[in-house]
Scaffold this motif. Structure first.
Motif, short mmCIF file in Angstrom:
data_model
loop_
_atom_site.label_atom_id
_atom_site.label_comp_id
_atom_site.label_asym_id
_atom_site.label_seq_id
_atom_site.Cartn_x
_atom_site.Cartn_y
_atom_site.Cartn_z
N GLU A 1 0.82 -1.21 0.00
CA GLU A 1 0.00 0.00 0.00
C GLU A 1 0.86 1.27 0.00
N ILE A 2 2.10 1.13 0.40
CA ILE A 2 3.05 2.24 0.31
C ILE A 2 3.78 2.19 -1.03
N LEU A 3 4.24 1.00 -1.39
CA LEU A 3 5.03 0.84 -2.61
C LEU A 3 4.24 1.18 -3.87
N LYS A 4 2.93 1.05 -3.82
CA LYS A 4 2.14 1.32 -5.03
C LYS A 4 2.24 2.77 -5.47
N TYR A 5 2.61 3.66 -4.56
CA TYR A 5 2.75 5.07 -4.93
C TYR A 5 3.98 5.31 -5.80
N PHE A 6 4.90 4.35 -5.79
CA PHE A 6 6.05 4.48 -6.67
C PHE A 6 5.68 4.17 -8.12
N ILE A 7 4.54 3.52 -8.31
CA ILE A 7 4.08 3.28 -9.68
C ILE A 7 3.57 4.58 -10.27
N SER A 8 2.70 5.27 -9.52
CA SER A 8 2.17 6.55 -9.99
C SER A 8 1.64 7.33 -8.80
N ARG A 9 2.18 8.54 -8.64
CA ARG A 9 1.70 9.43 -7.59
C ARG A 9 0.66 10.42 -8.10
N ASP A 10 0.52 10.44 -9.38
CA ASP A 10 -0.40 11.39 -10.00
C ASP A 10 -1.82 10.84 -9.93
N GLU A 11 -2.72 11.59 -9.31
CA GLU A 11 -4.11 11.12 -9.13
C GLU A 11 -4.78 10.81 -10.46
N ALA A 12 -4.38 11.52 -11.50
CA ALA A 12 -5.01 11.31 -12.81
C ALA A 12 -4.68 9.95 -13.40
N HIS A 13 -3.55 9.36 -12.98
CA HIS A 13 -3.11 8.09 -13.56
C HIS A 13 -3.15 6.93 -12.58
N ARG A 14 -3.42 7.20 -11.29
CA ARG A 14 -3.36 6.14 -10.29
C ARG A 14 -4.26 4.96 -10.63
N ALA A 15 -5.52 5.25 -10.87
CA ALA A 15 -6.48 4.17 -11.13
C ALA A 15 -6.09 3.37 -12.35
N GLU A 16 -5.48 4.04 -13.31
CA GLU A 16 -5.10 3.40 -14.56
C GLU A 16 -4.03 2.33 -14.33
N TYR A 17 -3.11 2.60 -13.39
CA TYR A 17 -2.01 1.67 -13.13
C TYR A 17 -2.28 0.73 -11.96
N TRP A 18 -2.94 1.22 -10.92
CA TRP A 18 -3.14 0.41 -9.72
C TRP A 18 -4.04 -0.79 -9.95
N VAL A 19 -4.79 -0.75 -11.03
CA VAL A 19 -5.66 -1.89 -11.34
C VAL A 19 -4.84 -3.16 -11.55
N GLY A 20 -3.55 -2.99 -11.83
CA GLY A 20 -2.69 -4.15 -12.07
C GLY A 20 -2.05 -4.74 -10.83
N LEU A 21 -2.32 -4.19 -9.65
CA LEU A 21 -1.69 -4.68 -8.42
C LEU A 21 -1.92 -6.16 -8.11
N PRO A 22 -3.08 -6.75 -8.41
CA PRO A 22 -3.26 -8.18 -8.11
C PRO A 22 -2.25 -9.10 -8.80
N ALA A 23 -1.54 -8.59 -9.79
CA ALA A 23 -0.53 -9.42 -10.45
C ALA A 23 0.75 -9.51 -9.63
N VAL A 24 0.94 -8.58 -8.70
CA VAL A 24 2.23 -8.46 -8.00
C VAL A 24 2.60 -9.70 -7.17
N PRO A 25 1.70 -10.29 -6.36
CA PRO A 25 2.10 -11.48 -5.59
C PRO A 25 2.62 -12.62 -6.47
N TYR A 26 1.99 -12.81 -7.61
CA TYR A 26 2.43 -13.88 -8.51
C TYR A 26 3.79 -13.55 -9.14
N LEU A 27 3.98 -12.27 -9.50
CA LEU A 27 5.27 -11.85 -10.06
C LEU A 27 6.39 -12.03 -9.05
N LEU A 28 6.13 -11.65 -7.79
CA LEU A 28 7.14 -11.77 -6.75
C LEU A 28 7.48 -13.23 -6.46
#
Length: 494
Positions: free
Chosen positions: A334-361
């Motif tokens: 929940e902290i690290l996701k801000y390194f993907i995008s801090r811009d409110e205009a683009h957050r939703a566009e990128y954060w939708v991909g977070l469920p892939a992270v556990p499998y990638l890790l």
């Protein structure tokens, strides 16, 4: 000095430099995602995916071969250095000339014959041709620094490279627009050519950084002798070509998902997937630091009577560290996701991909273990098995990405990546115990892997990424490890 202390010391130097360099690069991710739309960032992801694939071809398996033959033929170190470099230099020059001749057909193929972006894409291709050439001819000089036990110089050059790249990127994204906007000295000069939010400047920055690195490596280039030992080369070739195919297959596993996403999905999907993959950079940093320290260490330590026991101990504590890092990253996503995008205009566009992270890790966890296990076929000169294992991984990556991407998009790619690395790890362990048995503590390793995986998926999906619950489980996990491992660890480092 304890052999473990020596290994840990060199790995820490590589680790610190890699962490600093990668973090400097990592700060660009939120800047890029704020500056470029997902589709534009998809171009960035696609180009670097192809670059990784081509890099493996240009290296020709010579980096690993260099380390192996340096220790196998201690009386021919200069010849090994000459041969390794000249092979890569020849391939790199051939690649550059061919690429420059066929720039237009390559560009059309990358664009799927969509000519609306032809001129820009053509420039990107040219930039990458020179970038790949420059990086390729620096491979063996960098490997020599590691072989000579010069981690500080190696790390300094890598740090200068990434600092130059980041600085130039920031200048193009923020510096030049500020000069033009405020009409500072040089404003008119920049107005004549500058294009706001053009992704090509990122590639130019990388090319400049690589050129500077080449210049700084001149002392290593001057140690070369333009003499080619044909008999030695034939022996090296028998070792290197399976490594080449294995490395190529590995890069396919690492990057083909992004390339296939571009072919079977949209550039926006590629951009989202490429951005969330950046969270896995911390796991990648650890794996890279380990590889940089372990590869020369494993080869130089191979003749030691207790070598196999040492390798087993290193894997056990390597897995423990990976497991802790795995849990820690998800606990704080929940902290690290801000390194993907801090811009409110683009957050939703990128954060939708977070469920892939556990499998990638989890995939990176298996990749790290596989890298460690690969010592058996490298030291026993049976690199053909590395080829076979990597081909199995590549087959899984290609076939199942093609099957799953149309239906599941980047989530399908994340699942396939995890499955490919897990399969490669299992096969490598089974074959290794047959041809070069190392007494790994399999029971303890599996316990740590299973517990960390349960904690991660519970934290992410069951407790909905609650940072307090996640870190609470992390603390308990670390305390349990300390309780069970403290005695052995203290003895090992004495």
């Amino acid at each position: 000095m304890s052999v473990y202390k020596k290994f840990l010391g060199q790995t820490m130097v590589y680790g610190i430099s890699t962490i600093v360099s990668r973090l400097l690069n990592f700060i660009l991710t939120p800047i890029f995602t704020r500056t470029y739309a997902a589709a534009v960032y998809g171009i960035f992801t696609k180009m670097y995916s192809w670059a990784s694939l081509i890099n493996a071809v240009l290296a020709f398996g010579m980096e690993t071969t260099f380390f192996r033959y340096l220790n196998k033929h201690e009386d021919k170190k200069q010849q090994v250095y000459n041969n390794s470099f000249l092979v890569i230099a020849f391939i790199a020059v051939l690649f550059l000339i061919t690429g420059l001749i066929f720039t237009d057909p390559i560009t059309k193929w990358l664009l799927n014959n969509n000519m609306s972006q032809f001129q820009d894409q053509r420039r990107y291709v040219q930039y990458f041709l020179w970038l790949l050439f420059s990086d390729a001819i620096c491979i063996i000089p960098f490997a020599k620094l590691r072989a000579d036990g010069k981690p500080f110089r190696y790390s300094l050059l890598k740090f200068i490279n990434i600092l130059t790249y980041v600085s130039i990127c920031l200048f193009f994204i923020y510096g030049i627009p500020a000069i033009i906007r405020n009409d500072w000295p040089g404003a008119q000069f920049f107005k004549d050519f500058f294009r706001a939010k053009w992704i090509g400047y990122v590639f130019i920055a990388n090319l400049i950084a690589s050129a500077i690195t080449f210049i700084l490596l001149i002392p290593e280039f001057l140690k070369l002798q333009l003499k080619f030992d044909k008999a030695l080369f034939m022996n090296m070739l028998s070792y290197s070509w399976p490594v080449l195919v294995a490395n190529l297959s590995f890069i396919i596993n690492e990057n083909l998902d992004k390339i296939l996403l571009d072919k079977y999905s949209t550039e926006a999907q590629v951009g989202i997937y490429g951005a969330v993959c950046k969270i896995a950079i911390f796991m990648s940093i650890f794996n890279t630091a380990f590889r940089l320290g372990a590869e020369p260490f494993f080869f130089s330590h191979a003749k030691n009577v207790n070598a196999k026991k040492t390798y087993a101990t290193i894997l056990q504590y390597f897995v423990i560290t990976l497991a802790v890092l795995f849990v820690a990253l998800i606990a704080n996503i929940e902290i690290l996701k801000y390194f993907i995008s801090r811009d409110e205009a683009h957050r939703a566009e990128y954060w939708v991909g977070l469920p892939a992270v556990p499998y990638l890790l989890l995939g990176y966890v298996f990749l790290g273990i596989y890298m460690n296990l690969s010592v058996w076929y490298r030291l026993s000169d049976q690199t053909r098995f590395g080829l076979y294992i990597s081909l199995v991984g590549a087959f899984i990556t290609i076939v199942f990405n093609i099957l799953l991407i149309p239906k599941f998009g980047y989530m399908g790619s994340a699942w396939v990546s995890m499955a490919a690395y897990a399969t490669m790890t299992i096969i490598s362990y089974i074959l290794g115990q047959k041809y070069y048995p190392v007494p790994y503590n399999l029971k303890r390793i599996l316990i740590y892997l299973i517990i960390s995986t349960i904690i991660v998926f519970s934290s992410f999906f069951l407790f909905d990424r609650n940072i307090y619950i996640g870190n609470g489980m992390l603390i308990v996990f670390i305390a349990a490890i300390a309780y069970f491992e403290k005695g052995d660890l203290m003895k090992m480092l004495k």
